[in-house]
Design a protein around this motif. Structure first.
Motif, mmCIF file in Angstrom:
data_model
loop_
_atom_site.group_PDB
_atom_site.id
_atom_site.type_symbol
_atom_site.label_atom_id
_atom_site.label_comp_id
_atom_site.label_asym_id
_atom_site.label_seq_id
_atom_site.Cartn_x
_atom_site.Cartn_y
_atom_site.Cartn_z
ATOM 1 N N ASP A 111 44.298 -26.039 -14.808
ATOM 2 C CA ASP A 111 44.238 -25.723 -13.588
ATOM 3 C C ASP A 111 44.797 -26.848 -12.835
ATOM 4 O O ASP A 111 44.586 -27.816 -12.726
ATOM 5 C CB ASP A 111 42.846 -25.776 -13.513
ATOM 6 C CG ASP A 111 42.360 -25.180 -12.182
ATOM 7 O OD1 ASP A 111 43.302 -24.812 -11.452
ATOM 8 O OD2 ASP A 111 41.099 -25.078 -11.684
ATOM 9 N N THR B 54 40.296 -17.620 -29.016
ATOM 10 C CA THR B 54 41.385 -18.219 -30.028
ATOM 11 C C THR B 54 42.642 -17.454 -29.784
ATOM 12 O O THR B 54 43.026 -16.171 -29.697
ATOM 13 C CB THR B 54 41.023 -17.984 -31.513
ATOM 14 O OG1 THR B 54 39.780 -18.780 -31.864
ATOM 15 C CG2 THR B 54 42.303 -18.367 -32.587
ATOM 16 N N ILE B 55 43.575 -18.499 -29.496
ATOM 17 C CA ILE B 55 45.020 -17.886 -28.816
ATOM 18 C C ILE B 55 46.199 -18.337 -30.061
ATOM 19 O O ILE B 55 45.803 -19.474 -30.345
ATOM 20 C CB ILE B 55 45.318 -18.405 -27.611
ATOM 21 C CG1 ILE B 55 44.253 -17.888 -26.804
ATOM 22 C CG2 ILE B 55 46.931 -17.803 -27.206
ATOM 23 C CD1 ILE B 55 44.481 -18.743 -25.189
ATOM 24 N N VAL C 57 47.163 -24.736 -28.494
ATOM 25 C CA VAL C 57 47.417 -23.448 -28.761
ATOM 26 C C VAL C 57 48.092 -23.565 -29.981
ATOM 27 O O VAL C 57 49.304 -24.105 -30.135
ATOM 28 C CB VAL C 57 47.983 -22.547 -27.708
ATOM 29 C CG1 VAL C 57 48.185 -21.301 -28.168
ATOM 30 C CG2 VAL C 57 47.042 -22.531 -26.334
ATOM 31 N N VAL D 39 48.568 -18.388 -20.783
ATOM 32 C CA VAL D 39 47.518 -19.297 -21.496
ATOM 33 C C VAL D 39 46.690 -19.537 -20.284
ATOM 34 O O VAL D 39 45.368 -19.485 -20.538
ATOM 35 C CB VAL D 39 48.247 -20.423 -22.174
ATOM 36 C CG1 VAL D 39 47.048 -21.492 -22.693
ATOM 37 C CG2 VAL D 39 49.115 -20.085 -23.257
ATOM 38 N N GLN D 40 47.093 -19.819 -19.168
ATOM 39 C CA GLN D 40 46.113 -20.331 -18.104
ATOM 40 C C GLN D 40 45.233 -19.092 -17.672
ATOM 41 O O GLN D 40 44.010 -19.245 -17.495
ATOM 42 C CB GLN D 40 46.812 -20.701 -17.034
ATOM 43 C CG GLN D 40 45.872 -21.266 -15.841
ATOM 44 C CD GLN D 40 46.794 -22.254 -14.600
ATOM 45 O OE1 GLN D 40 47.684 -22.328 -15.061
ATOM 46 N NE2 GLN D 40 45.924 -22.449 -13.579
ATOM 47 N N ILE E 242 44.459 -16.410 -19.580
ATOM 48 C CA ILE E 242 43.547 -15.735 -20.640
ATOM 49 C C ILE E 242 42.436 -17.091 -20.637
ATOM 50 O O ILE E 242 41.327 -16.421 -20.607
ATOM 51 C CB ILE E 242 44.373 -15.855 -22.014
ATOM 52 C CG1 ILE E 242 45.336 -14.899 -21.864
ATOM 53 C CG2 ILE E 242 43.530 -15.794 -23.231
ATOM 54 C CD1 ILE E 242 46.387 -14.868 -22.968
ATOM 55 N N LYS E 243 42.748 -17.958 -20.715
ATOM 56 C CA LYS E 243 41.597 -19.301 -20.779
ATOM 57 C C LYS E 243 40.572 -19.180 -19.687
ATOM 58 O O LYS E 243 39.453 -19.221 -19.846
ATOM 59 C CB LYS E 243 42.106 -20.578 -20.823
ATOM 60 C CG LYS E 243 42.778 -20.874 -22.171
ATOM 61 C CD LYS E 243 43.285 -22.333 -22.336
ATOM 62 C CE LYS E 243 43.714 -22.701 -23.795
ATOM 63 N NZ LYS E 243 44.081 -24.150 -24.050
ATOM 64 N N ASN F 81 38.488 -16.066 -20.349
ATOM 65 C CA ASN F 81 37.910 -15.910 -21.710
ATOM 66 C C ASN F 81 38.105 -17.372 -22.236
ATOM 67 O O ASN F 81 39.110 -17.465 -23.320
ATOM 68 C CB ASN F 81 38.582 -15.014 -22.579
ATOM 69 C CG ASN F 81 37.780 -14.704 -23.932
ATOM 70 O OD1 ASN F 81 36.815 -15.523 -24.294
ATOM 71 N ND2 ASN F 81 38.110 -13.675 -24.512
ATOM 72 N N PRO F 82 37.398 -18.311 -21.997
ATOM 73 C CA PRO F 82 37.608 -19.905 -22.377
ATOM 74 C C PRO F 82 37.503 -19.948 -23.764
ATOM 75 O O PRO F 82 38.101 -20.951 -24.306
ATOM 76 C CB PRO F 82 36.393 -20.630 -21.577
ATOM 77 C CG PRO F 82 35.863 -19.677 -20.390
ATOM 78 C CD PRO F 82 36.055 -18.189 -21.024
ATOM 79 N N ASP F 83 36.652 -19.112 -24.459
ATOM 80 C CA ASP F 83 36.259 -19.383 -26.093
ATOM 81 C C ASP F 83 37.078 -18.525 -26.951
ATOM 82 O O ASP F 83 37.094 -18.703 -28.275
ATOM 83 C CB ASP F 83 35.010 -19.081 -26.294
ATOM 84 C CG ASP F 83 33.839 -19.861 -25.638
ATOM 85 O OD1 ASP F 83 34.126 -21.018 -25.285
ATOM 86 O OD2 ASP F 83 32.739 -19.125 -24.967
#
Length: 673
Positions: free
Chosen positions: A606, A187-188, A232, A176-177, A179-180, A183-185
């Motif tokens: 982070d 949808t996971i 998430v 998750v960290q 991916i965000k 690509n911060p925006d």
């Protein structure tokens, strides 16, 4: 409440799936990350895996990054470092993560090998249970299989299962960290695990069904505990499989012959797709067509303007002052502001000290009321601007989320700069359906970047709320079924801890003592078991079976489930010297930093920030094992030190953390997320 709501969503999804509606015409890139389930292992050529079903229904461009080769969470995390996979992740609008089944199965084979004393390897047991073509004999003709089946009952509480679930949580947090960060925006959506044998009712596999159900529930609790605080959504595949009347998986039993293939069949993939779609955002409405730019032929010319100037907008303040001067005590003078917002000082001077109220109608259901008794006589008054803009978005969303009520919230920005010099009452028309609920007012401090509770008002029978304020700024009105005023006898408004204790109470993260004292325990030391319970509450109280616990913990105590969960997901690790957990020991400030850093990592936050602790006079008192975590806590703003006067702040690492301090630390962490 959230679980019941999601169950309703799932039921609606199943109902809608039966209707002949056209597929949604959406644009976007969908990347399906995962194991053999996402890859469609075991399906016929004309059958579609769930990512294909979701993509077809939503109109997405599908990019599948999945493997049928027993991919684990560690394998998937490593794949994110591949430049081709990273590029797909960076371009995605939607990402699903389907992983964990192989982690659990690997732990099962390791557990069974250990139970058999090493007479069979994990690989041999896997081959034996899957067999040629997937079929095995469960009867007495295969005594080794019978022995293995008899060992299944204790697997969910085994060391191997706990280790696998902890590793899965750590790896998912890393995914998750990563991916965000790329690509911060995006949808996971994470899919939870189903019981592949839940539809088998044969006695010969009862132990398998029970063991897997308990193991999967424990794994899903860990998934939910990670996903909920990280924001998430989790697609509840388990619930849909459990509710299905037809078999959603390939496993079967005929007499003593069985196939324990845990992969979903075509129906199972449809159910997974429905669970995923229930967590995806609603499609954007199709925009209206652009207007025809072609001008009408021979337009009629506009009439000539009237040379007579319009009168100045707004009330006649001289007449208002005269009406106030002649009003009876207790009277209200109503003024139509006619689109203007400024009240001159002369009108305020005429009102000052009088038992008269002026109601200023601003339009759109907004009015101000000024009681002359609140306006100081003989004071140097100035014009005030009572302009107000509703439904603004100037307050940071992370702060809004900390106090938003159960019925929503409303932001307002006032035009005046600073204090009014006296109290004024703002009346806002909301909705008659809100009658009897509470409008909780918070002001936003732009310098300190925080919200301060200013008071609560009951919404009247006409749907209006009346809030008394004394200064202009950005305001948030949190609508709730209860007042946000602190309910504890030892927690007071206006103190350094007030907003933190309020957040902890409203969010359900921390409450008062379970006895009838009505106290929060603001200055009391927080115990390690209480901290485990706090984090367990924050994770949404996932259902966790109580497993073997450290020797100094009692499985029958109130903290047992919270301690079990905290050790399983790795926010607590117990004492390094092996002495146990220390449930009744005070949690020191440096221990708190370690626990919160572990929690932040599991949330996918982070944790790279670091601070130079040498600026604190007691930095030398920090234990070596806590230096890194305390440096993170200070560097990220989670822990700010203790003000001891004369501008000096101390870390006080070895002192027990108070309950009020922990509320503040957790609110700081929540605001970062």
């Amino acid at each position: 409440m959230r679980r019941r709501l999601f169950g309703l969503v799932c039921a609606l999804a199943l109902f809608v799936g039966l209707l002949p509606v056209p597929a949604l015409a959406l644009e976007g890139v969908y990347v399906a990350l995962g194991d053999s389930i996402a890859d469609g292992y075991g399906l016929a050529e004309d059958e579609q895996a769930f990512p294909e079903l979701v993509a077809a229904e939503r109109g997405y461009e599908l990019k599948t990054v999945a493997s049928s080769e027993g991919l684990t969470s560690a394998d998937l995390l490593a794949q994110l470092s591949d430049k081709n996979v990273a590029a797909q992740v960076a371009s995605a609008d939607v990402i699903t993560i389907t992983v964990g089944g192989n982690d659990l199965m690997g732990a099962l084979y390791d557990y069974l090998a250990a139970q058999l004393g090493g007479s069979l390897t994990a690989e041999e047991i896997e081959e034996m249970l899957t067999g040629a073509g997937g079929e095995i004999e469960l009867g007495g003709s295969n005594p080794v299989v019978a022995l293995v089946m008899g060992k299944l009952a204790d697997f969910p509480t085994s060391e191997q299962a706990a280790s696998a679930i902890k590793t899965l949580g750590t790896n998912l947090a890393g995914m998750v960290q990563a991916i965000k960060a790329a690509n911060p925006d995006v949808t996971i959506v994470i899919t939870n695990q189903y019981n592949p044998y839940g539809h088998l009712d044969a006695t010969v596999v009862a132990a398998v069904v029970s063991a897997f159900d308990q193991g999967v529930k424990t794994l899903n609790a860990a998934l939910q505990g990670l996903a909920t605080p990280a924001g998430v959504p989790v697609a509840d595949v388990y619930a849909l499989f459990d509710a299905s009347e037809a078999a959603p998986c390939n496993a079967w039993v005929q007499g003593t012959r069985a196939n324990l293939d845990f992969h979903p069949n075509a129906l199972g993939h449809k159910l997974i797709a429905q669970a995923v779609e229930a967590q995806l955002p609603e499609p954007e409405p199709t925009p209206d067509p652009e207007p025809d730019p072609t001008p009408d032929p021979d337009p009629t010319p506009d009439p000539e303007p009237d040379p007579t100037p319009d009168p100045e907008p707004g009330p006649n303040w001289t007449e208002v002052a005269l009406e106030v001067a002649g009003a009876e005590p207790g009277a209200t003078v109503t003024v139509d502001m006619d689109g203007t917002t400024e009240v001159p000082a002369a009108a305020l001077a005429a009102l000052a000290g009088r038992d008269v109220t002026v109601r200023l109608e601003m339009g759109a259901g907004v009015a101000w009321e000024i009681d002359g008794a609140d306006v100081p006589k003989n004071a140097e008054l100035s014009d005030i601007d009572l302009g107000i803009e509703l439904n603004t978005t100037g307050i940071p969303s992370n702060l809004v989320d900390l106090v938003s009520g159960t019925l929503g919230s409303l932001q307002a920005t006032l035009s005046h700069d600073g204090a009014f010099g006296f109290d004024v009452t703002l009346s806002v028309s909301l909705d008659k359906a809100l009658a009897g609920t509470f409008a909780n007012a918070y002001s936003y401090d732009e310098v300190k970047q925080g919200l301060r509770f200013e008071g609560a008002a009951t919404v009247g029978a006409d749907g209006s709320a009346r809030l008394t304020i004394d200064h202009a700024s950005q305001w948030l009105v949190a609508l709730d079924t209860k007042s946000h005023a602190l309910p504890f006898g030892d927690a007071f408004e206006g103190e350094w801890y007030s907003e933190a204790v309020r957040w902890a109470w409203l969010s359900g993260t921390m409450g008062g003592y379970a006895d009838s004292s009505g106290l929060f325990g603001t200055d009391e030391a927080l115990t390690r078991s209480q901290m485990a319970a706090v984090l367990y509450n924050l994770a949404g109280k996932p259902e966790v079976p109580i497993v073997s616990m450290p020797g100094d913990c009692d499985p029958s105590e109130w903290y047992a489930r919270a301690v079990t969960w905290s050790l399983a997901v790795g926010v607590f690790n117990g004492y390094d010297d092996g002495s146990g957990f220390g449930p009744e020991n005070g949690l020191t400030r440096e221990q708190a930093a370690c626990v919160l850093k572990n929690a932040a990592g599991l949330l996918g936050l982070d944790t790279s920030a670091r601070a130079d602790l040498s600026a604190y006079p007691d930095a030398g008192d920090v234990s070596d094992w806590a230096t890194n975590s305390l440096s993170w806590a200070v560097g990220s703003g989670v822990l700010n030190g203790v003000d001891v006067g004369d501008g000096v702040r101390e870390l006080q690492p070895g002192r027990a953390c108070t309950r009020a301090e922990m509320a503040a630390l957790l609110m700081n962490l929540a605001a970062r997320g």
